[in-house]
Design a protein around this motif. Structure first.
Motif, PDB file in Angstrom:
ATOM      1  N   TYR A  39       0.852  -1.201   0.000  1.00  0.00           N
ATOM      2  CA  TYR A  39       0.000   0.000   0.000  1.00  0.00           C
ATOM      3  C   TYR A  39       0.883   1.244   0.000  1.00  0.00           C
ATOM      4  O   TYR A  39       1.867   1.307   0.737  1.00  0.00           O
ATOM      5  N   TRP A  40       0.525   2.216  -0.813  1.00  0.00           N
ATOM      6  CA  TRP A  40       1.190   3.508  -0.812  1.00  0.00           C
ATOM      7  C   TRP A  40       0.116   4.591  -0.799  1.00  0.00           C
ATOM      8  O   TRP A  40      -0.911   4.465  -1.459  1.00  0.00           O
ATOM      9  N   LYS A  41       0.373   5.658  -0.043  1.00  0.00           N
ATOM     10  CA  LYS A  41      -0.593   6.751  -0.012  1.00  0.00           C
ATOM     11  C   LYS A  41       0.094   8.049  -0.387  1.00  0.00           C
ATOM     12  O   LYS A  41       1.300   8.213  -0.207  1.00  0.00           O
ATOM     13  N   ALA A  42      -0.687   8.962  -0.930  1.00  0.00           N
ATOM     14  CA  ALA A  42      -0.216  10.291  -1.285  1.00  0.00           C
ATOM     15  C   ALA A  42      -0.892  11.276  -0.346  1.00  0.00           C
ATOM     16  O   ALA A  42      -2.115  11.253  -0.197  1.00  0.00           O
ATOM     17  N   THR A  43      -0.079  12.114   0.295  1.00  0.00           N
ATOM     18  CA  THR A  43      -0.620  13.092   1.238  1.00  0.00           C
ATOM     19  C   THR A  43      -0.148  14.496   0.880  1.00  0.00           C
ATOM     20  O   THR A  43       0.934  14.675   0.317  1.00  0.00           O
ATOM     21  N   GLU A  44      -0.977  15.456   1.211  1.00  0.00           N
ATOM     22  CA  GLU A  44      -0.595  16.859   1.065  1.00  0.00           C
ATOM     23  C   GLU A  44       0.222  17.263   2.287  1.00  0.00           C
ATOM     24  O   GLU A  44       0.288  16.521   3.266  1.00  0.00           O
ATOM     25  N   SER A  45       0.821  18.448   2.241  1.00  0.00           N
ATOM     26  CA  SER A  45       1.630  18.914   3.366  1.00  0.00           C
ATOM     27  C   SER A  45       0.811  19.008   4.652  1.00  0.00           C
ATOM     28  O   SER A  45       1.350  18.895   5.751  1.00  0.00           O
ATOM     29  N   GLY A  47      -1.140  16.795   5.627  1.00  0.00           N
ATOM     30  CA  GLY A  47      -1.328  15.431   6.110  1.00  0.00           C
ATOM     31  C   GLY A  47      -2.569  14.761   5.558  1.00  0.00           C
ATOM     32  O   GLY A  47      -2.796  13.574   5.790  1.00  0.00           O
ATOM     33  N   ASP A  48      -3.386  15.519   4.819  1.00  0.00           N
ATOM     34  CA  ASP A  48      -4.599  14.947   4.228  1.00  0.00           C
ATOM     35  C   ASP A  48      -4.236  13.953   3.124  1.00  0.00           C
ATOM     36  O   ASP A  48      -3.383  14.243   2.271  1.00  0.00           O
ATOM     37  N   VAL A  49      -4.883  12.799   3.144  1.00  0.00           N
ATOM     38  CA  VAL A  49      -4.674  11.792   2.107  1.00  0.00           C
ATOM     39  C   VAL A  49      -5.443  12.229   0.861  1.00  0.00           C
ATOM     40  O   VAL A  49      -6.642  12.480   0.923  1.00  0.00           O
ATOM     41  N   ILE A  50      -4.713  12.325  -0.258  1.00  0.00           N
ATOM     42  CA  ILE A  50      -5.349  12.730  -1.513  1.00  0.00           C
ATOM     43  C   ILE A  50      -5.393  11.585  -2.517  1.00  0.00           C
ATOM     44  O   ILE A  50      -5.887  11.749  -3.631  1.00  0.00           O
ATOM     45  N   GLY A  51      -4.894  10.424  -2.116  1.00  0.00           N
ATOM     46  CA  GLY A  51      -4.946   9.275  -3.001  1.00  0.00           C
ATOM     47  C   GLY A  51      -4.088   8.145  -2.493  1.00  0.00           C
ATOM     48  O   GLY A  51      -3.435   8.251  -1.455  1.00  0.00           O
ATOM     49  N   GLY A  52      -4.119   7.067  -3.240  1.00  0.00           N
ATOM     50  CA  GLY A  52      -3.306   5.927  -2.851  1.00  0.00           C
ATOM     51  C   GLY A  52      -3.424   4.796  -3.839  1.00  0.00           C
ATOM     52  O   GLY A  52      -4.204   4.852  -4.800  1.00  0.00           O
ATOM     53  N   LEU A  53      -2.620   3.787  -3.588  1.00  0.00           N
ATOM     54  CA  LEU A  53      -2.563   2.626  -4.458  1.00  0.00           C
ATOM     55  C   LEU A  53      -2.406   1.391  -3.584  1.00  0.00           C
ATOM     56  O   LEU A  53      -1.602   1.388  -2.656  1.00  0.00           O
ATOM     57  N   SER A  54      -3.192   0.366  -3.862  1.00  0.00           N
ATOM     58  CA  SER A  54      -3.010  -0.922  -3.189  1.00  0.00           C
ATOM     59  C   SER A  54      -2.674  -1.946  -4.267  1.00  0.00           C
ATOM     60  O   SER A  54      -3.213  -1.904  -5.375  1.00  0.00           O
ATOM     61  N   ALA A  55      -1.753  -2.837  -3.934  1.00  0.00           N
ATOM     62  CA  ALA A  55      -1.289  -3.816  -4.903  1.00  0.00           C
ATOM     63  C   ALA A  55      -0.941  -5.105  -4.197  1.00  0.00           C
ATOM     64  O   ALA A  55      -0.762  -5.134  -2.980  1.00  0.00           O
ATOM     65  N   TYR A  63       0.023  -6.847  -9.142  1.00  0.00           N
ATOM     66  CA  TYR A  63      -1.317  -6.458  -9.593  1.00  0.00           C
ATOM     67  C   TYR A  63      -1.760  -5.224  -8.827  1.00  0.00           C
ATOM     68  O   TYR A  63      -1.820  -5.235  -7.595  1.00  0.00           O
ATOM     69  N   VAL A  64      -2.034  -4.141  -9.534  1.00  0.00           N
ATOM     70  CA  VAL A  64      -2.567  -2.928  -8.919  1.00  0.00           C
ATOM     71  C   VAL A  64      -4.057  -3.148  -8.753  1.00  0.00           C
ATOM     72  O   VAL A  64      -4.813  -3.163  -9.720  1.00  0.00           O
ATOM     73  N   GLU A  65      -4.460  -3.341  -7.511  1.00  0.00           N
ATOM     74  CA  GLU A  65      -5.851  -3.623  -7.212  1.00  0.00           C
ATOM     75  C   GLU A  65      -6.692  -2.348  -7.213  1.00  0.00           C
ATOM     76  O   GLU A  65      -7.773  -2.306  -7.783  1.00  0.00           O
ATOM     77  N   LEU A  66      -6.180  -1.303  -6.564  1.00  0.00           N
ATOM     78  CA  LEU A  66      -6.887  -0.025  -6.492  1.00  0.00           C
ATOM     79  C   LEU A  66      -5.909   1.130  -6.662  1.00  0.00           C
ATOM     80  O   LEU A  66      -4.824   1.111  -6.078  1.00  0.00           O
ATOM     81  N   LEU A  67      -6.296   2.109  -7.437  1.00  0.00           N
ATOM     82  CA  LEU A  67      -5.588   3.381  -7.545  1.00  0.00           C
ATOM     83  C   LEU A  67      -6.669   4.444  -7.567  1.00  0.00           C
ATOM     84  O   LEU A  67      -7.509   4.464  -8.476  1.00  0.00           O
TER      85      LEU A  67
END
Length: 139
Positions: A39-45, A47-55, A63-67
């Motif tokens: 799992y990887w997440k993208a956060t703004e400065s 700290g808010d999560v603005i997206g992510g990827l689960s594989a 296999y990228v399950e969710l983006l």
């Protein structure tokens, strides 16, 4: 085998049992079905999560399950950075490549732009949207 009953199962425990059954079968063929989740997440400065990827890895592929991205993050390059991170991880593990799927109304153009090649489609039917699979072998 006798009488067999089909009933609803519970998520995690049943999934682990199914993975063990698949792994046993794959090992017989010399191809272990080892599943590892990432799992990887993208956060703004802020700290808010603005997206992510689960594989998950299976049989030598990632296999990228969710983006998913928040609406304000779409088109900003965050999705490409998440994919690049997943691809780097797949390379580090020595995997053959990355594969994923999307629906026709989501991001097929995005994945093509990121170097993914279409490998199959599930056609639209009875109001269900078309599903498209992509792969990117890693040399």
């Amino acid at each position: 085998m006798g009488d067999v009953t089909i009933e609803a199962g519970t998520g995690t425990a049943l999934n682990e049992t199914l993975e063990a059954l698949l792994n046993s079968h794959a090992e017989d063929a010399g191809l272990p079905f080892v599943v590892d989740n990432f799992y990887w997440k993208a956060t703004e400065s802020s700290g808010d999560v603005i997206g992510g990827l689960s594989a998950k890895t299976m049989l030598g592929w990632l296999y990228v399950e969710l983006l998913a991205l928040a609406p304000n993050a779409r088109g900003s390059g965050v999705g490409a950075k998440l994919l690049e991170r997943a691809e780097a991880h797949a390379r580090d593990l020595g995997l053959a490549g990355v594969y994923l799927d999307t629906y026709e109304f989501q991001a097929p153009g995005f994945y093509a732009k990121c170097g993914y090649t279409e490998i199959g489609r599930l056609p639209a039917a009875d109001g269900a949207p078309q599903r498209i699979w992509y792969a990117k072998p890693l040399a």
